[in-house]
Design a protein around this motif. Structure first.
Motif, PDB file in Angstrom:
ATOM      1  N   TYR A  37      -0.810   7.283  39.066  1.00  0.00           N
ATOM      2  CA  TYR A  37      -1.650   7.280  37.881  1.00  0.00           C
ATOM      3  C   TYR A  37      -0.797   6.785  36.720  1.00  0.00           C
ATOM      4  N   GLN A  39      -0.669   6.651  32.147  1.00  0.00           N
ATOM      5  CA  GLN A  39      -1.248   7.049  30.871  1.00  0.00           C
ATOM      6  C   GLN A  39      -0.578   6.269  29.762  1.00  0.00           C
ATOM      7  N   GLN A  44      -6.524   8.108  28.056  1.00  0.00           N
ATOM      8  CA  GLN A  44      -6.551   9.099  29.116  1.00  0.00           C
ATOM      9  C   GLN A  44      -5.773   8.603  30.331  1.00  0.00           C
ATOM     10  N   GLU A  46      -5.218   7.434  33.928  1.00  0.00           N
ATOM     11  CA  GLU A  46      -6.119   6.701  34.814  1.00  0.00           C
ATOM     12  C   GLU A  46      -5.474   6.476  36.178  1.00  0.00           C
ATOM     13  N   ALA A  60      -7.143   0.310  41.351  1.00  0.00           N
ATOM     14  CA  ALA A  60      -7.951   0.046  40.167  1.00  0.00           C
ATOM     15  C   ALA A  60      -8.159  -1.464  40.066  1.00  0.00           C
TER      16      ALA A  60
END
Length: 120
Positions: A37, A39, A44, A46, A60
Motif C-alpha cells: 500500500y 500513502q 488516504q 491506497e 492498482a
C-alpha cells in the motif's frame, strides 16, 4: 511477535526504478495474502498490489505495467519492483500481510513504511 520490515525506498528521478522488499519474521505458521500500500501526503492510504499464497496478483490501475509484486515463500519475503517511476508515485510504501501464527491466531500486520520520492 510478528514483524514486517520494509527496505529499499529512496529518491529517484522520473523514469527510474526502485525495488522494495519486506521481511516477515516471528512465530509465523503461514502467510496468506500479502500486499503493498502507499500513502501520499494529504491522501488516504491506497492499495498498490497484492499477491496470494498461490501467486495470484492484482494491481492498482495506476501502476499496471510498471510495478511487479513477487514473494519468496521460503524466506517470508515480499518484493515490489517499481519501474518507470513518476512523481505521483511519491509516497510512503507499506507492506501488509495476513498471517497465521504458531499460536493459531490470525492477524493483519503492517510494516513501518519506507519513503519513495520521485523527483528531478
Amino acid at each position: 511477535q510478528v514483524q514486517l520490515v520494509e527496505a529499499g525506498g529512496g529518491v529517484v528521478q522520473p523514469g527510474g526504478s526502485l525495488r522494495l522488499s519486506c521481511a516477515a519474521s516471528g512465530n509465523i505458521r503461514s502467510i496468506m495474502v500479502r500486499g503493498w500500500y502507499r500513502q501520499a501526503p494529504g491522501k488516504q492510504r491506497e492499495l498498490v498490489a497484492t499477491i496470494s499464497s498461490g501467486g495470484s496478483t492484482s494491481y492498482a490501475d495506476s501502476v499496471k505495467g510498471r510495478f511487479t509484486i513477487s514473494r519468496d515463500n521460503a524466506k517470508n519475503m515480499l518484493y515490489l519492483q517499481m519501474n518507470s517511476l513518476k512523481p505521483p508515485d511519491t509516497a510512503v510504501y507499506y507492506c501488509n500481510a495476513i498471517i497465521s501464527t504458531d499460536w493459531g491466531e490470525q492477524g493483519n500486520y503492517w510494516g513501518q513504511g519506507t519513503q519513495v520520492i520521485v523527483s528531478s
